[in-house]
Write a protein that holds these residues in place. Structure first.
Motif, short mmCIF file in Angstrom:
data_model
loop_
_atom_site.label_atom_id
_atom_site.label_comp_id
_atom_site.label_asym_id
_atom_site.label_seq_id
_atom_site.Cartn_x
_atom_site.Cartn_y
_atom_site.Cartn_z
N PRO A 107 -31.02 -95.96 -17.86
CA PRO A 107 -30.83 -94.58 -18.36
C PRO A 107 -31.73 -94.26 -19.55
O PRO A 107 -32.27 -93.15 -19.65
N SER A 108 -31.93 -95.23 -20.47
CA SER A 108 -32.73 -94.95 -21.66
C SER A 108 -34.20 -94.74 -21.33
O SER A 108 -34.92 -94.05 -22.06
N LEU A 109 -34.65 -95.31 -20.22
CA LEU A 109 -36.06 -95.18 -19.82
C LEU A 109 -36.24 -94.24 -18.63
O LEU A 109 -37.34 -94.14 -18.08
N PHE A 110 -35.16 -93.54 -18.26
CA PHE A 110 -35.26 -92.72 -17.06
C PHE A 110 -36.29 -91.60 -17.20
O PHE A 110 -37.10 -91.37 -16.30
N LEU A 111 -36.27 -90.88 -18.32
CA LEU A 111 -37.19 -89.75 -18.48
C LEU A 111 -38.65 -90.22 -18.44
O LEU A 111 -39.50 -89.57 -17.83
N VAL A 112 -38.92 -91.36 -19.09
CA VAL A 112 -40.27 -91.92 -19.04
C VAL A 112 -40.61 -92.34 -17.62
O VAL A 112 -41.70 -92.06 -17.10
N SER A 113 -39.66 -93.01 -16.96
CA SER A 113 -39.91 -93.52 -15.61
C SER A 113 -40.17 -92.41 -14.61
O SER A 113 -41.12 -92.48 -13.82
N ILE A 114 -39.35 -91.35 -14.64
CA ILE A 114 -39.51 -90.28 -13.65
C ILE A 114 -40.80 -89.50 -13.91
O ILE A 114 -41.44 -89.01 -12.96
N THR A 115 -41.22 -89.41 -15.17
CA THR A 115 -42.50 -88.76 -15.49
C THR A 115 -43.65 -89.55 -14.88
O THR A 115 -44.55 -88.98 -14.23
N VAL A 116 -43.64 -90.86 -15.07
CA VAL A 116 -44.72 -91.71 -14.55
C VAL A 116 -44.72 -91.71 -13.03
O VAL A 116 -45.78 -91.60 -12.39
N PRO A 149 -28.96 -84.38 -19.24
CA PRO A 149 -28.96 -82.93 -18.99
C PRO A 149 -30.06 -82.52 -18.01
O PRO A 149 -31.19 -83.04 -18.07
N ALA A 150 -29.73 -81.58 -17.12
CA ALA A 150 -30.67 -81.13 -16.09
C ALA A 150 -31.99 -80.60 -16.65
O ALA A 150 -33.05 -80.89 -16.10
N PRO A 151 -31.99 -79.80 -17.75
CA PRO A 151 -33.27 -79.31 -18.27
C PRO A 151 -34.22 -80.42 -18.69
O PRO A 151 -35.43 -80.32 -18.51
N MET A 152 -33.68 -81.50 -19.28
CA MET A 152 -34.52 -82.64 -19.66
C MET A 152 -35.16 -83.28 -18.44
O MET A 152 -36.36 -83.60 -18.42
N ILE A 153 -34.33 -83.49 -17.41
CA ILE A 153 -34.84 -84.13 -16.18
C ILE A 153 -35.93 -83.28 -15.56
O ILE A 153 -37.01 -83.77 -15.20
N ALA A 154 -35.65 -81.97 -15.42
CA ALA A 154 -36.62 -81.07 -14.81
C ALA A 154 -37.92 -81.05 -15.61
O ALA A 154 -39.02 -81.08 -15.03
N GLY A 155 -37.82 -81.02 -16.95
CA GLY A 155 -39.02 -81.00 -17.77
C GLY A 155 -39.87 -82.23 -17.57
O GLY A 155 -41.10 -82.15 -17.50
N ALA A 156 -39.23 -83.41 -17.47
CA ALA A 156 -39.96 -84.65 -17.26
C ALA A 156 -40.64 -84.66 -15.89
O ALA A 156 -41.80 -85.08 -15.75
N ILE A 202 -48.27 -87.83 -25.50
CA ILE A 202 -47.27 -87.14 -26.33
C ILE A 202 -45.98 -86.94 -25.56
O ILE A 202 -44.87 -87.15 -26.08
N ALA A 203 -46.10 -86.52 -24.30
CA ALA A 203 -44.92 -86.28 -23.47
C ALA A 203 -44.11 -87.57 -23.30
O ALA A 203 -42.88 -87.57 -23.44
N LEU A 204 -44.78 -88.68 -23.01
CA LEU A 204 -44.07 -89.94 -22.81
C LEU A 204 -43.39 -90.40 -24.09
O LEU A 204 -42.26 -90.94 -24.04
N VAL A 205 -44.03 -90.20 -25.23
CA VAL A 205 -43.41 -90.58 -26.51
C VAL A 205 -42.15 -89.74 -26.75
O VAL A 205 -41.09 -90.26 -27.14
N VAL A 206 -42.26 -88.43 -26.50
CA VAL A 206 -41.09 -87.55 -26.68
C VAL A 206 -39.97 -87.95 -25.73
O VAL A 206 -38.79 -88.02 -26.14
N TYR A 207 -40.30 -88.24 -24.46
CA TYR A 207 -39.26 -88.62 -23.50
C TYR A 207 -38.64 -89.97 -23.87
O TYR A 207 -37.45 -90.19 -23.63
#
Length: 474
Positions: A107-116, A149-156, A202-207
């Motif tokens: 979960p802690s790396l999900f936003l980074v993972s889904i972006t990549v 939250p859905a907005p975070m997931i969608a943004g990534a 920058i995006a990956l650091v923020v996520y």
């Protein structure tokens, strides 16, 4: 009077835009309505002004239909994505992707993972829409199941998908930007490295920072365990189903056009629903039209999987048509050109011209409601001005991508934002703060324009000749 001799002044041209935006703000923010009627109102006002300025109704109607014709490829893709979402949900493909995603991704790396993941897939297939319509839908399910939250997931997902699309030589928008401006495709892509790679970092650091708040979520958490149990209870979960998205991605990577590749995905999803999930052929066919229906008793699963099909995309199709009628009238009566020409007057230097091109691409996204127009219009209008300022055309192709391609997701009535809302079920105003790549790349591009960093002058000799066959500077 010939159409090309008719001109609409900036004062008149800006009125439909002001009225449309004012009506849009009132309707969406205060009333909580939909954007269709404000766009229709803007179209009516634009048509009335065009009539006053000497255009015939036939000319106005022609522009209106031209705008719709420009949107037809997007409409077909939207419908096909609706069908494939229904087929993949019915076939258990989305459920399988969600299930294994929950098992494998922290979960802690999900936003980074889904972006990549989205970036790699979009880079391979050259399509942000296809990436969001397949990998993106599964990513939403995984992230929501983790309590993100859905907005975070969608943004990534958007950040990753648009990075891959922008940097892929298979991307239609990337090829369009290079072709319209007249620069070698790979020169264009290499020049975008300066803005897009820092934007991704920058995006990956923020996520990564955003994801730290979810580090306490355990994969054995009761909610996640319940979701995985419900998925197994309602679908046949097998890693063999992961071959379906892999096949579609491989086909597009092998330069099979998007529609045939998606059609193969639909067929495989339908077959999976019948032979893997044990459904009836009639139910599988109805899923393609009306979407999948499930009553699992789990609110999150029901909201995620009760969707898809042609019917689910009709709101999006209607909004796309309405938006393109507005943009078609503005462009084909010269109103958009009048607005852009006014902006061009403030560009006194080469640096100012680059900033103006970025701004114009965004404004075109707002007025014409279509990403491709935001690339084509500034690309056509500023090509000679860049040569006059002794600037290499790859500066212009990058500017229209940074200001046009990436910002299209922030305009609620733009075809890209409409598609994302229909596919990921998150409103543009909600995901906008989290689409980090799309936010920061235009800012980086402005900074480069003001400082002159990476702004390439014309080579010695000064003139630029364009090879129309190879579409490159020679």
């Amino acid at each position: 009077m010939k159409q090309e001799e008719k001109q609409i002044s900036f004062g008149w041209a800006i009125i439909p835009l002001i009225i449309m935006i004012a009506a849009m703000s009132y309707t969406i923010v205060i009333v909580g309505g939909d954007p269709h009627i404000p766009l229709i109102l803007g179209t009516v006002v634009a048509a009335l002004i065009a009539l006053k300025c000497g255009f015939s109704w036939g000319e106005i109607e022609g522009g209106l239909y031209k705008g719709i014709r420009l949107a037809l490829p997007a409409i077909v893709i939207i419908i096909m994505v609706g069908i494939i979402i229904g087929a993949w949900i019915g076939g258990g493909i989305i459920a399988t992707m969600v299930y294994y995603g929950l098992k494998l991704i922290s979960p802690s790396l999900f936003l980074v993972s889904i972006t990549v993941i989205a970036a790699i897939v979009a880079l391979a297939i050259g399509s942000s829409w296809s990436t969001m319509g397949t990998i993106g839908v599964a990513g939403m399910g995984i992230g929501l199941s983790m309590g993100i939250p859905a907005p975070m997931i969608a943004g990534a997902i958007i950040s990753g998908a648009y990075f891959g699309d922008k940097m892929s030589p298979l991307s239609d928008s990337t090829n369009l930007a290079a072709g319209v401006v007249g620069v070698d495709l790979f020169e264009h892509i290499k020049h975008m490295f300066f803005t897009t790679i820092p934007g991704l970092v920058i995006a990956l650091v923020v996520y990564w920072f955003l994801g730290r708040q979810f580090s306490t979520i355990s994969m054995e958490d009761g909610q996640i365990s319940e979701i995985m149990t419900q998925l197994q209870a309602n679908f046949v979960i097998t890693p063999w189903l992961l071959l379906v998205p892999a096949i579609v991605i491989l086909l597009v990577a092998k330069k099979v056009p998007a529609l045939p590749a998606l059609t193969v995905g639909v067929f495989l999803g339908l077959v999976s629903q019948v032979f893997v999930q044990g459904g009836q052929i009639g139910d599988a066919i109805n899923t393609l039209q009306g979407g999948f229906s499930i009553v699992s008793g789990n609110e999150m699963i029901d909201s995620l999987f009760n969707r898809g099909g042609i019917d689910d995309m009709m709101y999006t199709v209607s909004l796309t048509i309405v938006a393109m009628t507005f943009g078609g009238v503005l462009e084909n009566t010269g109103m958009l050109k009048s607005i852009v020409n006014q902006i061009l007057k403030v560009a006194k230097t080469g640096k100012g011209l680059v900033s103006t091109a970025i701004s114009t691409a965004f404004i075109t996204n707002v007025t014409a409601a279509e990403q491709y127009i935001s690339v084509v219009v500034p690309g056509r209008m500023y090509a000679q001005s860049f040569r006059d300022k002794k600037l290499h055309p790859k500066n212009l192709s990058r500017a229209v991508e940074d200001g046009g391609t990436l910002t299209s997701v922030f305009v609620p009535w733009n075809t890209c934002a409409i598609f994302i809302f229909a596919t990921l079920a998150v409103h543009p105003l909600e995901y906008a703060p989290y689409a980090i790549l799309n936010l920061v790349v235009p800012i980086i591009s402005f900074i480069y324009a003001w400082t002159g960093f990476s702004i390439t002058p014309l080579p010695p000799g000064g003139d630029v000749k364009v090879d129309q066959d190879d579409r490159k500077v020679i």
